[in-house]
Design a protein around this motif. Structure first.
Motif, PDB file in Angstrom:
ATOM      1  N   ALA A 222       2.237   2.360   7.402  1.00  0.00           N
ATOM      2  CA  ALA A 222       3.339   2.611   8.332  1.00  0.00           C
ATOM      3  C   ALA A 222       3.768   4.077   8.297  1.00  0.00           C
ATOM      4  CB  ALA A 222       4.520   1.698   7.999  1.00  0.00           C
ATOM      5  N   ILE A 225       1.255   6.042  10.260  1.00  0.00           N
ATOM      6  CA  ILE A 225       1.471   5.824  11.698  1.00  0.00           C
ATOM      7  C   ILE A 225       2.662   6.662  12.166  1.00  0.00           C
ATOM      8  CG2 ILE A 225       2.230   4.130  13.423  1.00  0.00           C
ATOM      9  CD1 ILE A 225       0.547   2.051  11.849  1.00  0.00           C
ATOM     10  N   GLY A 226       3.723   6.694  11.360  1.00  0.00           N
ATOM     11  CA  GLY A 226       4.882   7.514  11.699  1.00  0.00           C
ATOM     12  C   GLY A 226       4.517   8.982  11.801  1.00  0.00           C
ATOM     13  N   SER A 229       2.765   9.655  14.979  1.00  0.00           N
ATOM     14  CA  SER A 229       3.705   9.657  16.104  1.00  0.00           C
ATOM     15  C   SER A 229       4.257  11.058  16.334  1.00  0.00           C
ATOM     16  CB  SER A 229       4.852   8.680  15.833  1.00  0.00           C
ATOM     17  OG  SER A 229       5.836   8.760  16.842  1.00  0.00           O
ATOM     18  N   ARG A 258       8.071  -1.883  10.518  1.00  0.00           N
ATOM     19  CA  ARG A 258       8.434  -0.487  10.235  1.00  0.00           C
ATOM     20  C   ARG A 258       8.108   0.461  11.387  1.00  0.00           C
ATOM     21  NH1 ARG A 258       9.912   0.600   5.021  1.00  0.00           N
ATOM     22  NH2 ARG A 258       9.417  -0.985   3.439  1.00  0.00           N
ATOM     23  N   VAL A 259       7.183   0.064  12.273  1.00  0.00           N
ATOM     24  CA  VAL A 259       6.719   1.022  13.296  1.00  0.00           C
ATOM     25  C   VAL A 259       6.972   0.588  14.732  1.00  0.00           C
ATOM     26  CG1 VAL A 259       4.900   1.840  11.730  1.00  0.00           C
ATOM     27  CG2 VAL A 259       4.354   0.079  13.436  1.00  0.00           C
ATOM     28  N   LEU A 262       8.434   2.792  17.356  1.00  0.00           N
ATOM     29  CA  LEU A 262       7.678   3.958  17.822  1.00  0.00           C
ATOM     30  C   LEU A 262       6.832   3.647  19.043  1.00  0.00           C
ATOM     31  CD1 LEU A 262       6.414   5.210  14.330  1.00  0.00           C
ATOM     32  CD2 LEU A 262       8.342   6.115  15.647  1.00  0.00           C
TER      33      LEU A 262
END
Length: 295
Positions: A222, A225-226, A229, A258-259, A262
């Motif tokens: 996660a 991935i953040g 982003s 968690r994502v 986004l």
């Protein structure tokens, strides 16, 4: 029921050749030489282009290709800076599956891959998270060599100071350190298994260590991935989870919670590489894409 003489192309999995942009490449003498030499390292995938070439040579008028090898490199220059001129970030990831899933997702939404911004996390024995901007993977963690989230058998990004210290304790050889990073890291190091399904089962049965490690891996995915982003400046059309561990609904949910703020999360479990190779070959036959030359 297939007549081998009716086959016009053979597509093999790409290996560790020199870094190249994504796409499909006709196998030529230069590529075969580089696959034999292992210019970017030795890996079973190096055999893909060589086997395809041998098969194609046995069929009249057939051609051999590879598609989206692990060394696909479309990173923007700013992403290559590691923090010291002696080092550079490199692009080695699950390009074949990531690119194929990206195109599949785009087609299912009546869009072109080249018109979308996607974050794709391949969740397998190694984990790679790529920022796909309009058809190019402009940033991605080196899933082979110890960068990004830890995985069933890889350690991911380790604390640099502690790793440097371990290298000079005399306790480990160079090969042992390499195995610690790739092969004997992650779940293997903590739990003695590289099977995520076993860890999932143990977690379901209340094993506190398995629960913690599964949560920690999802947490690190996660975070990556953040980070991707921000690479896309928040302009994210979709977040895609794929690979074998995407079958684990608990693991997927741990990441998604968690994502999801986004972007919308889509799950494409598994890694159908044969289908991905066939899809690339069909696009060449249909004239949708043109094969590139390896030089």
């Amino acid at each position: 029921g297939i007549n081998i003489n009716d086959i016009s192309i053979i597509v093999g999995r790409g290996g560790l050749i020199k870094p190249i942009p994504g796409g499909i490449y006709e196998v030529n003498e230069k590529m075969c030489d580089d696959l034999f030499a292992g210019v970017m390292g030795q890996h079973a995938s190096n055999l893909g282009g060589l086997i395809a070439n041998d098969i194609a040579r046995s069929i009249p008028n057939a051609k051999a290709y590879i598609a989206d090898p692990v060394v696909v490199d479309e990173m923007q220059d700013i992403a290559r800076i590691a923090g010291h001129p002696a080092f550079e970030r490199v692009s080695i990831f699950h390009a074949l599956n990531q690119k194929a899933i990206a195109r599949t997702h785009a087609q299912s939404h009546n869009k072109s891959y080249e018109d979308m911004n996607l974050i794709i996390a391949h969740l397998g024995g190694g984990i790679s998270v790529g920022a796909h901007q309009k058809g190019k993977v402009i940033d991605v963690n080196n899933a082979l060599d110890g960068e990004g989230p830890f995985s069933p058998e890889r350690s991911g990004t380790l604390p640099a100071g502690a790793l440097a210290k371990a290298c000079f304790t005399g306790k480990y050889t160079y090969d042992e350190i390499k195995k610690m990073i790739t092969g004997k890291g992650g779940y293997v190091a903590y739990l003695g298994t590289n099977k995520a399904s076993e860890v999932e089962k143990a977690a379901q049965n209340g094993d506190s260590k398995a629960i913690l490690l599964q949560k920690a891996m999802a947490y690190q995915v996660a975070k990556e991935i953040g980070a991707m982003s921000t690479v896309l400046k928040g302009e994210v059309d979709a977040i895609i989870l794929t690979g074998g561990m995407a079958y684990n609904k608990t693991f997927v949910n741990l990441i998604t919670e968690r994502v999801s703020h986004l972007g919308e999360v889509f799950v494409y479990p598994g890694e159908d590489e044969m289908r991905a190779l066939a899809m690339n070959g069909l696009m060449v036959l249909n004239g949708e894409i043109q094969a590139k030359k390896y030089i």
